[in-house]
Design a protein around this motif. Structure first.
Motif, PDB file in Angstrom:
ATOM      1  N   UNK A 344     -17.415  -3.146 -40.941  1.00 21.59           N
ATOM      2  CA  UNK A 344     -16.572  -3.047 -39.743  1.00 21.59           C
ATOM      3  C   UNK A 344     -15.494  -4.127 -39.810  1.00 21.59           C
ATOM      4  N   UNK A 345     -14.262  -3.711 -39.580  1.00 30.02           N
ATOM      5  CA  UNK A 345     -13.136  -4.667 -39.643  1.00 30.02           C
ATOM      6  C   UNK A 345     -12.502  -4.757 -38.266  1.00 30.02           C
ATOM      7  N   UNK A 346     -12.498  -5.967 -37.721  1.00 27.92           N
ATOM      8  CA  UNK A 346     -11.861  -6.180 -36.429  1.00 27.92           C
ATOM      9  C   UNK A 346     -10.419  -6.621 -36.674  1.00 27.92           C
ATOM     10  N   UNK A 347      -9.485  -5.931 -36.064  1.00 30.05           N
ATOM     11  CA  UNK A 347      -8.056  -6.215 -36.298  1.00 30.05           C
ATOM     12  C   UNK A 347      -7.413  -7.027 -35.176  1.00 30.05           C
ATOM     13  N   UNK A 348      -8.238  -7.632 -34.342  1.00 30.70           N
ATOM     14  CA  UNK A 348      -7.726  -8.364 -33.177  1.00 30.70           C
ATOM     15  C   UNK A 348      -8.386  -9.732 -33.101  1.00 30.70           C
ATOM     16  N   UNK A 349      -7.598 -10.780 -32.835  1.00 25.06           N
ATOM     17  CA  UNK A 349      -8.224 -12.096 -32.634  1.00 25.06           C
ATOM     18  C   UNK A 349      -8.937 -12.096 -31.283  1.00 25.06           C
ATOM     19  N   UNK A 350     -10.143 -12.641 -31.206  1.00 26.35           N
ATOM     20  CA  UNK A 350     -10.901 -12.509 -29.954  1.00 26.35           C
ATOM     21  C   UNK A 350     -10.882 -13.771 -29.099  1.00 26.35           C
ATOM     22  N   UNK A 361     -10.436  -1.762 -33.980  1.00 28.75           N
ATOM     23  CA  UNK A 361     -11.518  -1.877 -34.953  1.00 28.75           C
ATOM     24  C   UNK A 361     -11.427  -0.743 -35.973  1.00 28.75           C
ATOM     25  N   UNK A 362     -11.666  -1.093 -37.239  1.00 28.60           N
ATOM     26  CA  UNK A 362     -11.670  -0.078 -38.295  1.00 28.60           C
ATOM     27  C   UNK A 362     -13.010  -0.079 -39.017  1.00 28.60           C
ATOM     28  N   UNK A 363     -13.219   0.986 -39.783  1.00 30.05           N
ATOM     29  CA  UNK A 363     -14.429   1.075 -40.612  1.00 30.05           C
ATOM     30  C   UNK A 363     -13.985   1.291 -42.048  1.00 30.05           C
ATOM     31  N   UNK A 364     -14.515   0.457 -42.939  1.00 31.73           N
ATOM     32  CA  UNK A 364     -14.124   0.549 -44.352  1.00 31.73           C
ATOM     33  C   UNK A 364     -14.347   1.960 -44.885  1.00 31.73           C
ATOM     34  N   UNK A 365     -13.346   2.489 -45.567  1.00 29.88           N
ATOM     35  CA  UNK A 365     -13.499   3.795 -46.208  1.00 29.88           C
ATOM     36  C   UNK A 365     -13.309   4.970 -45.262  1.00 29.88           C
ATOM     37  N   UNK A 366     -13.047   4.716 -44.007  1.00 33.73           N
ATOM     38  CA  UNK A 366     -12.868   5.827 -43.053  1.00 33.73           C
ATOM     39  C   UNK A 366     -11.448   5.785 -42.498  1.00 33.73           C
ATOM     40  N   UNK A 367     -10.760   6.904 -42.590  1.00 36.40           N
ATOM     41  CA  UNK A 367      -9.393   6.962 -42.047  1.00 36.40           C
ATOM     42  C   UNK A 367      -9.458   6.861 -40.524  1.00 36.40           C
ATOM     43  N   UNK A 368      -8.517   6.138 -39.906  1.00 39.34           N
ATOM     44  CA  UNK A 368      -8.553   6.000 -38.446  1.00 39.34           C
ATOM     45  C   UNK A 368      -8.619   7.347 -37.711  1.00 39.34           C
ATOM     46  N   UNK A 369      -7.885   8.345 -38.224  1.00 40.61           N
ATOM     47  CA  UNK A 369      -7.895   9.646 -37.536  1.00 40.61           C
ATOM     48  C   UNK A 369      -9.295  10.273 -37.566  1.00 40.61           C
ATOM     49  N   UNK A 370      -9.980  10.107 -38.731  1.00 42.46           N
ATOM     50  CA  UNK A 370     -11.352  10.660 -38.827  1.00 42.46           C
ATOM     51  C   UNK A 370     -12.299   9.886 -37.921  1.00 42.46           C
ATOM     52  N   UNK A 371     -12.063   8.580 -37.859  1.00 36.65           N
ATOM     53  CA  UNK A 371     -12.905   7.731 -37.013  1.00 36.65           C
ATOM     54  C   UNK A 371     -12.782   8.162 -35.547  1.00 36.65           C
ATOM     55  N   UNK A 372     -11.540   8.357 -35.096  1.00 39.69           N
ATOM     56  CA  UNK A 372     -11.307   8.758 -33.697  1.00 39.69           C
ATOM     57  C   UNK A 372     -11.913  10.128 -33.435  1.00 39.69           C
ATOM     58  N   UNK A 373     -11.784  11.014 -34.419  1.00 37.35           N
ATOM     59  CA  UNK A 373     -12.304  12.372 -34.235  1.00 37.35           C
ATOM     60  C   UNK A 373     -13.834  12.362 -34.136  1.00 37.35           C
ATOM     61  N   UNK A 374     -14.457  11.559 -35.013  1.00 33.43           N
ATOM     62  CA  UNK A 374     -15.931  11.484 -34.968  1.00 33.43           C
ATOM     63  C   UNK A 374     -16.386  10.863 -33.652  1.00 33.43           C
ATOM     64  N   UNK A 375     -15.690   9.814 -33.232  1.00 35.90           N
ATOM     65  CA  UNK A 375     -16.079   9.165 -31.966  1.00 35.90           C
ATOM     66  C   UNK A 375     -16.041  10.178 -30.823  1.00 35.90           C
ATOM     67  N   UNK A 376     -15.022  11.026 -30.822  1.00 39.12           N
ATOM     68  CA  UNK A 376     -14.888  11.987 -29.720  1.00 39.12           C
ATOM     69  C   UNK A 376     -15.877  13.145 -29.881  1.00 39.12           C
ATOM     70  N   UNK A 377     -15.902  13.730 -31.100  1.00 38.45           N
ATOM     71  CA  UNK A 377     -16.707  14.957 -31.265  1.00 38.45           C
ATOM     72  C   UNK A 377     -18.212  14.667 -31.268  1.00 38.45           C
ATOM     73  N   UNK A 378     -18.596  13.598 -31.986  1.00 41.58           N
ATOM     74  CA  UNK A 378     -20.037  13.356 -32.127  1.00 41.58           C
ATOM     75  C   UNK A 378     -20.596  12.503 -30.980  1.00 41.58           C
ATOM     76  N   UNK A 379     -19.744  11.551 -30.509  1.00 41.06           N
ATOM     77  CA  UNK A 379     -20.290  10.600 -29.516  1.00 41.06           C
ATOM     78  C   UNK A 379     -19.638  10.726 -28.133  1.00 41.06           C
ATOM     79  N   UNK A 380     -18.669  11.614 -27.997  1.00 41.56           N
ATOM     80  CA  UNK A 380     -17.946  11.801 -26.723  1.00 41.56           C
ATOM     81  C   UNK A 380     -17.338  10.479 -26.226  1.00 41.56           C
TER      82      UNK A 380
END
Ligand SMILES: Cc1ncc(COP(=O)(O)O)c(C=O)c1O
Length: 419
Positions: A344-350, A361-380
C-alpha cells in the motif's frame, strides 16, 4: 490546547439578510464547547451530525471532494428560497435581489476574514481563477509558474494565454511527501526569472490533499516582485484560515465543496491594488467599480447565492474547529491503520499541518481505475481514481457524516486488495 489560529467565529447578526419566511433548523447538540481535538472523536456528537443527512444506503461515499452533499436543513431552506424567488418573480429580480446578494457578499467576506471591497461571489473556482489568468495584463515573454498537480481548468487557461499573448508557462512538480516547507518554497523559487509575473499554487492539492505553505511561498515570491494566485477550492471551510494572513494577491474557491452551499457558488479575492489592472472576462460596465467590475452580473440563479447563509449557519453550528479536527481525525484514523501494510502506497503527508480530510492511496501493481472499480463493485465504496502528475491511487475523502465503521470497512477492503 492546540495552537492553530482559529478564525474568529462569525455571527449572522447585524446583517440585513433576506426575509426568507420560516427557515428550518434541526436540533443538534450545537457546537460542543471544548477542545476541538477532543470533540473530534466524540462519536455520539458525530452520529447526531450524520443523522442530519439523507445518505444513500447503496454505497459508502468517500468522494466528498467533488462536492459536499447538503444536509437536509440546508437543502430544504434552499428549496423554500427557490419558491420565494419564483413567487415574486421579476419584481424580486428588480428590487430585493441587489441588497440580498450584497448581504451574501458581506457574509462570505466575513467568513474569510477579509473585506467586502476585495471579495466577490462567483460561480466556482474555475470562473474565479480563469478570470484572473485571462484578464491579467500580459505582455509577450512574461512568465507564469504553476505545478503539474494543479487543477486542469486553470492549466488550460494558462496554455490559452500562452497561445494568445505569448506568455511562457513554467510547470514545476510538488513532491507527494515533502521533507519541509522550505523544499516546496525552493521548487517555486528556482523557477522564478526576471520575467516572472504570476505564480499559481494550490492551498490544498486536490489529487492528494496536501496543504501547501501558502504564506511562505507568497513571502518568497513578493521578494522578487512576483504575484501569487491561490487555488483554494478545497481549503475554504475544510481548514481554518484568515485570507489576509495568507499574504496572497488573488484567491479563488468553490463554496459548493466544503462549505456545502448548493452547486454553483464560488468566491474570488483580489487585493485592492490589483483590481483595476485585471480585464473582466465579460464586457466591462463603466458604472460598476471595484471588485464587482470583474464579476459578470448577467441574470443568474440568485437563490443559489442566497443559500450561502444556511450553509454558513450549519457550518457554525458544527463549529469550524470541530469540523476541521474531525475531518483530520477521520483521515488519520484510516491512514494510520494501513501505514505499514505491504503493497500500500500513501501519496499524502499525514502530519497535521500538511493534510486534513483528503488523502490518496495506491496499491502496488493495481491501476487506480481498477482499484476504484473494485472498491465500488466488490465493497460498495465510492472513491475516485487519480492517475497522473506523479499520483497513482484513489482519492479518499470522508466528510462530517462519515462513520468509523465505514472507514473500518474501507481499511479491510484495502488490506484484502493489497494482500
Ligand atoms: C484544486 C481545484 N481547483 C479547482 C477546481 C474546480 O472547481 P469548480 O469546478 O467548482 O470550478 C477543483 C475541483 O475539484 C479543484 O479540486
Amino acid at each position: 490546547m492546540h495552537k492553530r489560529t482559529f478564525l474568529k467565529s462569525i455571527t449572522l447578526a447585524g446583517l440585513s439578510l433576506p426575509q426568507l419566511g420560516k427557515a428550518m433548523s434541526n436540533n443538534i447538540p450545537v457546537n460542543p464547547i471544548g477542545d476541538a481535538l477532543i470533540v473530534a472523536n466524540d462519536e455520539s456528537f458525530w452520529k447526531s451530525v450524520r443523522s442530519l443527512y439523507k445518505l444513500k444506503p447503496d454505497y459508502i461515499n468517500l468522494e466528498s471532494g467533488y462536492y459536499n452533499m447538503l444536509p437536509e436543513e440546508t437543502l430544504n431552506n434552499y428549496l423554500s428560497i427557490i419558491k420565494e424567488v419564483n413567487y415574486h418573480a421579476s419584481f424580486y429580480m428588480r428590487t430585493r435581489q441587489f441588497n440580498e446578494r450584497a448581504a451574501m457578499n458581506k457574509l462570505i467576506a466575513q467568513f474569510l476574514g477579509g473585506s467586502e471591497e476585495e471579495i466577490v461571489l462567483t460561480r466556482n473556482t474555475t470562473e474565479s481563477l480563469d478570470l484572473i489568468i485571462s484578464g491579467y495584463p500580459w505582455k509577450a515573454g512574461d512568465e507564469a509558474i504553476f505545478a503539474e498537480q494543479d487543477y486542469g481548468a486553470m492549466i488550460d487557461m494558462f496554455k490559452q494565454v500562452g497561445k494568445r499573448y505569448g506568455v511562457v508557462n513554467k510547470m514545476v512538480s510538488v513532491p507527494n511527501i515533502p521533507k519541509s516547507d522550505e523544499e516546496i518554497v525552493g521548487i517555486y523559487e528556482k523557477a522564478i526569472t526576471s520575467k516572472t509575473k504570476l505564480i499559481m499554487i494550490c492551498h490544498m492539492i486536490n489529487i492528494t490533499g496536501q496543504i501547501l505553505p501558502v504564506k511562505k511561498i507568497c513571502d518568497m515570491a513578493h521578494k522578487y516582485g512576483v504575484e501569487v494566485m491561490v487555488d483554494g477550492a478545497h481549503a475554504v471551510a475544510q481548514i481554518q484560515f484568515n485570507i489576509n494572513d495568507l499574504g496572497c494577491d488573488y484567491y479563488g474557491a468553490s463554496l459548493h465543496k466544503w462549505l456545502a452551499v448548493p452547486l454553483g457558488v464560488g468566491v474570488l479575492f483580489v487585493k485592492k491594488e490589483h483590481q483595476s489592472k485585471i480585464w473582466p472576462l465579460l464586457g466591462e460596465n463603466d458604472s460598476v467599480q471595484g471588485i464587482n467590475r470583474l464579476n459578470h452580473f448577467g441574470t443568474n440563479p440568485v437563490h443559489t447565492y442566497l443559500a450561502l447563509q444556511f450553509a454558513i449557519n450549519f457550518h457554525n453550528k458544527i463549529g469550524a474547529a470541530n469540523k476541521e479536527e474531525r475531518l483530520r481525525y477521520l483521515q488519520q484514523y484510516w491512514t494510520s491503520k494501513i501505514a505499514t501494510t505491504p503493497n500500500i502506497i500513501l501519496n499524502t503527508p499525514t502530519d497535521a499541518q500538511r493534510s486534513c480530510a483528503i488523502a490518496n492511496v495506491g496499491i502496488k501493481g493495481l491501476k487506480p481505475a481498477e482499484m476504484a472499480e473494485t472498491l465500488m463493485k466488490k465493497y460498495q465504496i465510492y472513491t475516485v481514481a487519480i492517475d497522473g502528475a506523479g499520483v497513482h491511487g484513489c482519492r479518499i475523502t470522508p466528510n462530517v457524516f462519515t462513520s468509523l465503521e465505514e472507514l473500518d470497512k474501507f481499511v479491510n477492503a484495502l488490506k484484502e486488495m493489497a494482500a
